[in-house]
Design an enzyme around this catalytic site. Structure first.
Site, short mmCIF file in Angstrom:
data_model
loop_
_atom_site.label_atom_id
_atom_site.label_comp_id
_atom_site.label_asym_id
_atom_site.label_seq_id
_atom_site.Cartn_x
_atom_site.Cartn_y
_atom_site.Cartn_z
N CYS A 11 13.71 10.76 6.30
CA CYS A 11 13.72 10.51 7.53
C CYS A 11 15.13 10.44 7.94
O CYS A 11 15.30 10.99 9.12
CB CYS A 11 13.35 8.77 7.79
SG CYS A 11 11.99 8.32 6.64
N GLU A 58 11.40 15.48 15.12
CA GLU A 58 11.30 15.49 13.83
C GLU A 58 10.45 16.51 13.02
O GLU A 58 9.23 16.51 13.53
CB GLU A 58 10.95 14.11 13.41
CG GLU A 58 11.30 13.83 11.84
CD GLU A 58 11.21 12.46 11.34
OE1 GLU A 58 10.03 11.87 11.89
OE2 GLU A 58 11.80 11.83 10.52
N LYS A 94 0.84 -1.37 -0.30
CA LYS A 94 0.01 -0.05 0.19
C LYS A 94 0.93 1.20 0.10
O LYS A 94 1.59 1.36 0.81
CB LYS A 94 -0.91 -0.05 1.39
CG LYS A 94 -1.75 1.12 1.21
CD LYS A 94 -2.53 1.34 2.48
CE LYS A 94 -1.91 2.26 3.44
NZ LYS A 94 -1.57 3.84 2.83
N GLU A 104 10.96 0.89 9.72
CA GLU A 104 11.83 2.10 9.51
C GLU A 104 11.16 3.56 9.79
O GLU A 104 10.09 3.67 9.02
CB GLU A 104 12.45 2.17 8.02
CG GLU A 104 13.67 2.87 8.14
CD GLU A 104 13.50 4.05 7.15
OE1 GLU A 104 13.38 5.37 8.00
OE2 GLU A 104 13.35 4.12 5.98
P1 ADP Z 1 3.40 10.33 7.88
O1 ADP Z 1 3.25 10.87 9.28
O2 ADP Z 1 4.96 10.40 7.51
O3 ADP Z 1 2.39 10.65 6.87
P2 ADP Z 1 2.38 7.66 8.33
O4 ADP Z 1 3.16 6.74 9.60
O5 ADP Z 1 1.09 8.42 8.99
O6 ADP Z 1 3.48 8.87 8.07
O7 ADP Z 1 2.11 7.03 7.12
C1 ADP Z 1 2.88 6.03 6.66
C2 ADP Z 1 2.17 4.90 6.12
O8 ADP Z 1 1.26 4.39 6.87
C3 ADP Z 1 1.18 5.60 5.25
O9 ADP Z 1 0.80 4.66 4.11
C4 ADP Z 1 -0.27 5.29 5.77
O10 ADP Z 1 -1.35 5.19 5.01
C5 ADP Z 1 0.05 4.11 6.58
N1 ADP Z 1 -0.80 4.04 7.99
C6 ADP Z 1 -1.15 5.36 8.80
N2 ADP Z 1 -1.75 4.89 9.91
C7 ADP Z 1 -1.62 3.49 10.08
C8 ADP Z 1 -1.97 2.43 10.64
N3 ADP Z 1 -2.67 2.71 11.87
N4 ADP Z 1 -1.66 1.09 10.53
C9 ADP Z 1 -1.07 0.93 9.38
N5 ADP Z 1 -0.73 1.81 8.42
C10 ADP Z 1 -0.88 3.22 8.57
#
Ligand code: ADP
Length: 500
Positions: free
Chosen positions: A311, A408, A203, A277
């Site tokens: 990152c 960050e 995804k 990561e």
């Molecule tokens: P950022 O804050 O850098 O946007 P996120 O950690 O929110 O990073 O998002 C990174 C990825 O994780 C995206 O593909 C997002 O859709 C997905 N994501 C967000 N929340 C969840 C969750 N609770 N479980 C799994 N994947 C998630």
């Protein structure tokens, strides 16, 4: 965590520099005609485009213009289930028993098609994510192809990668990626998984789905057996459904530390393997014996590259006191000459911030920096009227306890601190919850070895920064996550090793 220092805002700690560019560049826009973006994308499951059972779609926009580029399917739990089932069936029927050298051929084919369609992918990456075209063209897309080439080569040599052991694929890998390097992170995840005989449900991030969906098309073109790679779109709920699916064997996640922690909690007590990561707050250290001009250029690359959406960005700069004045003066001059604006222009150094919400976070931290009493410098460049842009910004007189030195920001904002001795800078550099990367600038080899040994960071660059190679592992310590991607280490994250 950061100790918050309460200070009243100083009146005029913002300095906007004046600098006449002797010779302004003429616009050199890349043509959009190479990008074939469809108005709507479904889910790529079992080798075909399938409508989402949710019947829902969401829009993806160009952050540089705020225009809608396309709409993509919003996968729900039932869609995730379909994708995982397709990956399981493909694993059992085709992939598990395919001779490794045949598996390798498909991965080589994907790498070659990425090269052939490099221009299209670069344009789509820049339109969807906001990064400068020169970065997506010269870094992201070639690096993604290199990753597939590198792991294609390993597919039939796993016995050499793990001598005297028998590596076994894990099964179905759920892979969740962020928005900062959309195609490259997709390659980092898919290539080693396929080389080791796993199947995949991937995804992309909700703000940057288009290159992963174009890769779905490339995967079809490569004739990979249906279901070996499934690409689905959606936001956090879709990601959570992937993590929680009982038939998934491995979670590979790159993203925020916050979501990384949620994932760890969700899989606790299951036999799912994981690599995470997560965030970073890299220290970049300049000693007084360093080649200063080279170091200044390295700092610019470390934090302003890709709008600081990295990152491992070198967001904390530690300069030895005796050269601090010179380094700061040169950084200010260089900041002023960075070209900020249309990401599709080949001259642009700093493109658009990926989303409105990320822009808000960056503005919030700039405000916090000023409130904390640090001195702020920003380039005097004009920002485009539309889209999400921010001026490259630098804070000096930053205290170790300031939030801008601890948290960050994920934007083009640098915090500059000073130090006197090696011991002092090591202590300061390691004093953060993160440990993904770091940089050291010095003329002395012995100092490099001394520093790299003592720094708690997964990667330490010496007299350079942000250098990547598919053969070298990447990953963090502490709250930056665990597990390594790239190189041999990247293979071991996708296998169980049995004794012969
Ligand atoms: P950022 O804050 O850098 O946007 P996120 O950690 O929110 O990073 O998002 C990174 C990825 O994780 C995206 O593909 C997002 O859709 C997905 N994501 C967000 N929340 C969840 C969750 N609770 N479980 C799994 N994947 C998630």
């Amino acid at each position: 965590m950061a100790v918050q220092k309460k200070t009243s805002p100083r009146k005029s700690n913002t300095v906007r520099l004046k600098f006449d560019t002797a010779w302004p560049y003429s616009p050199a826009p890349e043509s959009k005609s190479a990008a074939q973006i469809k108005p709507q994308y479904d889910l790529f499951i079992n080798g075909e485009w399938q409508k989402p059972l949710t019947k829902k779609y969401f829009k993806t926009i160009n952050p540089a213009s705020e225009q809608v580029l396309s709409e993509v399917a919003d996968a729900g739990e039932a869609d995730v289930n379909k994708a995982v089932n397709a990956a399981r069936a493909a694993y059992d029927k085709h992939w598990k028993n395919m001779p490794a050298k045949e598996r390798g051929k498909y991965i080589f084919r994907i790498a070659r098609i990425i090269q052939e369609r490099a221009r299209e992918l670069a344009v789509i990456e820049t339109l969807d994510g906001g990064k400068p075209i020169k970065e997506s063209r010269d870094f992201d897309i070639p690096a993604a192809a290199n990753h597939f080439f590198y792991y294609a080569g390993w597919a039939d040599k796993l016995e050499y990668a793990f001598p005297n052991r028998r590596p076994e694929a894990l099964g179905v890998a759920a892979q969740i990626i962020p928005w900062n390097f959309p195609l490259l992170m997709t390659a980092w995840k898919i290539a080693p998984a396929l080389a080791t005989g796993n199947t995949v449900v991937l995804k992309p991030a909700e703000t940057t789905p288009l290159t992963a969906l174009t890769l779905a098309d490339i995967i079809r073109e490569s004739d990979l057996p249906p279901g070996v790679v499934n690409i689905i779109t959606g936001a956090g709920n879709t990601g959570a459904a992937m993590v929680n699916h009982p038939d998934v064997n491995k979670i590979a996640f790159t993203g925020s530390t916050e979501v990384g922690k949620i994932i760890q909690r969700s899989i606790a007590g299951t036999d799912k393997k994981s690599t995470l990561e997560l965030g970073g707050k890299a220290a970049n250290i300049i000693f007084d014996d360093a080649p200063i001009d080279q170091a200044v250029e390295g700092v610019i690359n470390a934090i302003y590259f890709n709008q600081g959406h990295v990152c491992c960005a070198g967001s904390r700069l530690y300069v030895q006191e005796s050269v601090a004045k010179e380094v700061i003066r040169k950084l200010k001059d260089r900041l002023e000459s960075l070209i900020v604006g249309d990401p599709m222009d080949k001259n642009t150094d700093i493109g658009a911030i990926n989303s409105r919400s990320q822009l808000d976070i960056i503005h919030k931290y700039i405000k916090i920096g000023k409130m904390e009493g640090a001195d702020m410098y920003e380039s005097s460049c004009k920002l485009p009227g539309k889209g999400y842009f921010v001026r490259p910004t630098m804070f000096t007189n930053v205290a170790q306890s300031n939030r801008i030195a601890q948290e960050e920001i994920f934007g083009p904002v640098l915090s500059v601190l000073t130090f006197r001795t090696d011991d002092e800078v090591i202590e300061k550099a390691n004093n953060t919850p993160y440990g993904l990367s770091a940089g050291v600038w010095t003329d002395k080899g012995s100092k490099i070895f001394n520093m790299t040994r003592r720094m708690k960071a997964g990667v330490v660059w010496a007299n350079t920064f942000n250098k990547f190679d598919p053969a070298s592992p990447f990953g963090g310590y502490k709250e930056s996550g665990f597990g390594r991607e790239g190189g041999l280490h990247g293979l071991s994250a996708y296998v169980n090793l049995r004794n012969l």
